[in-house]
Enzyme design. Structure first.
Site, mmCIF file in Angstrom:
data_model
loop_
_atom_site.group_PDB
_atom_site.id
_atom_site.type_symbol
_atom_site.label_atom_id
_atom_site.label_comp_id
_atom_site.label_asym_id
_atom_site.label_seq_id
_atom_site.Cartn_x
_atom_site.Cartn_y
_atom_site.Cartn_z
ATOM 1 N N CYS A 1 -9.036 -0.645 0.404
ATOM 2 C CA CYS A 1 -8.222 -1.867 0.521
ATOM 3 C C CYS A 1 -7.270 -1.751 1.703
ATOM 4 C CB CYS A 1 -7.436 -2.064 -0.775
ATOM 5 S SG CYS A 1 -6.354 -3.507 -0.762
ATOM 6 N N SER B 1 -4.220 -2.312 1.825
ATOM 7 C CA SER B 1 -2.911 -1.738 1.490
ATOM 8 C C SER B 1 -2.887 -0.229 1.732
ATOM 9 C CB SER B 1 -2.562 -2.014 0.027
ATOM 10 O OG SER B 1 -2.508 -3.387 -0.176
ATOM 11 N N HIS C 1 -2.383 0.211 5.395
ATOM 12 C CA HIS C 1 -0.989 0.043 5.838
ATOM 13 C C HIS C 1 -0.285 1.398 5.877
ATOM 14 C CE1 HIS C 1 -1.045 -4.222 6.060
ATOM 15 N NE2 HIS C 1 -0.874 -4.507 4.785
ATOM 16 N N HIS D 1 -6.074 2.774 -4.881
ATOM 17 C CA HIS D 1 -5.459 2.032 -5.993
ATOM 18 C C HIS D 1 -6.430 1.022 -6.584
ATOM 19 C CE1 HIS D 1 -4.961 -0.404 -2.409
ATOM 20 N NE2 HIS D 1 -4.924 -1.456 -3.209
ATOM 21 N N CYS E 1 -8.128 -4.111 -7.812
ATOM 22 C CA CYS E 1 -7.154 -4.689 -6.874
ATOM 23 C C CYS E 1 -7.627 -6.020 -6.331
ATOM 24 C CB CYS E 1 -6.815 -3.764 -5.708
ATOM 25 S SG CYS E 1 -5.780 -4.646 -4.500
HETATM 26 N N1 COD Z 1 -5.184 -15.066 11.427
HETATM 27 C C1 COD Z 1 -6.198 -15.204 10.538
HETATM 28 N N2 COD Z 1 -6.832 -14.146 9.960
HETATM 29 C C2 COD Z 1 -6.435 -12.920 10.326
HETATM 30 C C3 COD Z 1 -5.390 -12.694 11.247
HETATM 31 C C4 COD Z 1 -4.749 -13.835 11.821
HETATM 32 N N3 COD Z 1 -3.745 -13.731 12.699
HETATM 33 N N4 COD Z 1 -5.212 -11.356 11.383
HETATM 34 C C5 COD Z 1 -6.104 -10.769 10.568
HETATM 35 N N5 COD Z 1 -6.848 -11.704 9.936
HETATM 36 C C6 COD Z 1 -7.905 -11.514 8.960
HETATM 37 C C7 COD Z 1 -8.862 -10.364 9.294
HETATM 38 O O1 COD Z 1 -9.866 -10.758 10.215
HETATM 39 C C8 COD Z 1 -9.436 -10.037 7.919
HETATM 40 O O2 COD Z 1 -10.590 -10.786 7.635
HETATM 41 C C9 COD Z 1 -8.312 -10.423 6.967
HETATM 42 O O3 COD Z 1 -7.328 -11.107 7.735
HETATM 43 C C10 COD Z 1 -7.662 -9.185 6.311
HETATM 44 O O4 COD Z 1 -8.614 -8.635 5.480
HETATM 45 P P1 COD Z 1 -8.781 -7.071 5.112
HETATM 46 O O5 COD Z 1 -10.084 -6.927 4.404
HETATM 47 O O6 COD Z 1 -8.498 -6.241 6.299
HETATM 48 O O7 COD Z 1 -7.578 -6.844 4.089
HETATM 49 P P2 COD Z 1 -7.538 -6.958 2.492
HETATM 50 O O8 COD Z 1 -8.100 -8.281 2.097
HETATM 51 O O9 COD Z 1 -8.103 -5.727 1.881
HETATM 52 O O10 COD Z 1 -5.953 -6.917 2.198
HETATM 53 C C11 COD Z 1 -5.154 -7.954 2.566
HETATM 54 C C12 COD Z 1 -3.742 -7.816 1.929
HETATM 55 C C13 COD Z 1 -2.974 -9.007 2.412
HETATM 56 C C14 COD Z 1 -3.835 -7.844 0.421
HETATM 57 C C15 COD Z 1 -3.075 -6.476 2.343
HETATM 58 O O11 COD Z 1 -3.105 -6.357 3.722
HETATM 59 C C16 COD Z 1 -1.621 -6.433 1.864
HETATM 60 O O12 COD Z 1 -0.727 -6.982 2.482
HETATM 61 N N6 COD Z 1 -1.376 -5.731 0.743
HETATM 62 C C17 COD Z 1 -0.060 -5.563 0.179
HETATM 63 C C18 COD Z 1 0.265 -6.638 -0.791
HETATM 64 C C19 COD Z 1 -0.435 -6.514 -2.087
HETATM 65 O O13 COD Z 1 -0.676 -7.446 -2.813
HETATM 66 N N7 COD Z 1 -0.793 -5.362 -2.455
HETATM 67 C C20 COD Z 1 -1.450 -5.179 -3.678
HETATM 68 C C21 COD Z 1 -2.531 -4.202 -3.473
HETATM 69 S S1 COD Z 1 -3.575 -4.770 -2.256
HETATM 70 ZN ZN ZN Z 2 -5.297 -3.317 -2.751
#
Ligand code: COD
Ligand code: ZN
Length: 363
Positions: free
Chosen positions: A38, A40, A43, A59, A166
């Site tokens: 994930c 997170s 990060h 997680h 998650c």
């Molecule tokens: N505009 C549009 N899309 C974008 C941009 C942008 N400027 N930048 C990135 N993206 C897209 C990427 O192309 C990608 O498709 C997507 O955003 C991000 O996806 P992933 O697969 O990299 O990330 P995820 O989905 O695994 O995680 C996203 C979260 C927002 C959940 C994560 O980054 C986060 O902030 N986690 C902490 C908050 C939370 O709820 N945590 C609980 C456990 S996850």
């Molecule tokens: Zn997660």
């Protein structure tokens, strides 16, 4: 046992042997079957958010209970479980109010990188190793609080179940529990990664009529259509707010930000109509701020966060299992790649490059 150890932000994880102690009172050992990769975790790995170190991250996991400590009554060895990354204590005001995703004790343990009692069961050369969110499932086994597990049907494939821990719960729950998306409504989802795709499918499950997916990668937008998006906007090419207002005059009923960036949080807020709701799922870096035009508030717009899909884990996760087994929740389509633990840094690199919906580590 083998685990992927995080030593500091900006460095890859190190797959090595660590020691796992026996479960203490109200704890249990889970043999991990699969763990999802994930953003997170990334990060921490990329150093954008700090974590106590050294630590075992991970997680989003599921597995089989192997041993139980004193006083455990909810499960027994052999039970299949999903790990919840919020070990809800059941006793604080939030738990009592039916909001275990905001549990005070669970949040404190996660911030410390310990189990609920403030100590750790992971050791390296006799020294303590921290546990991410009491789950630490980038490892062959995890000792977790009893409060961190959700028992599930044994005919549910554990690799699919892991995703519910998650991404699926966070995304589907944001649409269904937090926003309570109404049938026939218009929904915008900004960021269509592993979690955002689940907001899309949550909105579809709730009966949204228009689901507008926004991302900067065309492949993610194609995936979003598979998960129920009716329209797509590549925001690297087109302004998403203008595009949404073109498709839904006045703005959308709901917008979700699933990335964690101030600029896209602003887009989500601007994309909703008067009386609409913008839901922030992404975690922005510490210290980041967003500003909104103050007069827009008199349009009764709602800006809110959604943590872990507003879930009540032992109620909501088994329902997601039922939906999958009934063919109504897409999990197979989420898994782009499967890696062994040794390949975990490759899995994170694939995520950085936007190549995957979700990758899973299998043991
Ligand atoms: N505009 C549009 N899309 C974008 C941009 C942008 N400027 N930048 C990135 N993206 C897209 C990427 O192309 C990608 O498709 C997507 O955003 C991000 O996806 P992933 O697969 O990299 O990330 P995820 O989905 O695994 O995680 C996203 C979260 C927002 C959940 C994560 O980054 C986060 O902030 N986690 C902490 C908050 C939370 O709820 N945590 C609980 C456990 S996850
Ligand atoms: Zn997660």
């Amino acid at each position: 046992m083998k685990a992927a150890v995080y030593y500091e932000g900006g460095k890859p994880l190190s797959v090595e042997d660590v020691e796992l102690l026996a479960p203490q009172s109200r704890e249990l050992t889970v043999r991990i079957a699969a763990a999802g990769v994930c953003h997170s975790d990334l990060h921490f790995i990329d150093g954008l958010v700090p974590h106590p170190a050294p630590a075992v991250l991970g997680h989003e996991g599921a597995g089989v209970v192997e041993a139980v400590g004193e006083g455990v009554t909810y499960v027994q060895p052999g039970d299949h479980v999903i790990l919840s990354f919020m070990p809800a204590c059941g006793q604080c005001a939030y738990c009592i109010a039916g909001r275990p995703n905001l549990c005070i004790a669970g949040g404190r343990a996660a911030a410390r990188g310990t189990l609920l009692d403030g100590t750790t069961r992971l050791r390296k050369n006799g020294e303590a190793v921290y546990h991410m969110t009491c789950t630490a499932c980038f490892a062959e086994r995890a000792v977790v609080p009893e409060a961190s597990v959700v028992k599930i049907r044994e005919d549910m494939p554990l690799d699919r179940a892991a995703l519910i821990g998650c991404g699926v719960m966070t995304g589907v729950g944001a649409a269904i529990n937090t926003a309570k998306v109404a049938p026939g409504s218009t929904v915008v989802v900004i960021g269509c990664g592993g979690v955002g795709l689940n907001v899309v499918q949550g909105a579809a499950l709730a009966g949204a009529a228009k689901i507008i997916a926004v991302d900067v990668i065309d492949r993610k937008l194609e995936l979003a259509q598979q998960f129920g998006a009716t329209h797509v906007v590549n925001s690297a090419k087109d302004d998403p707010v203008t595009a949404v207002r073109g498709l839904s005059p006045g703005g959308a009923d709901y917008a979700f930000e699933v990335i964690g960036r101030p600029d896209t949080i602003g887009q989500a807020y601007d994309a909703v109509r008067r009386g609409g709701m913008a839901v922030v799922v992404g975690l922005a870096p510490p210290g980041a701020e967003v500003s909104i035009p103050a007069d827009s508030l008199l349009g009764e717009k709602v800006l809110t966060g959604s943590s872990y899909g507003g879930a009540r884990f032992r109620l909501d996760m088994p329902k997601l299992v039922e939906l999958y087994l009934a063919g109504k929740l897409k999990l197979d389509e989420l898994i782009s790649r499967t890696y062994p633990l040794e390949g975990i840094n490759d899995a994170f690199e694939a995520m950085r490059q936007g190549q995957v919906a979700r990758s899973i580590i299998t043991f």
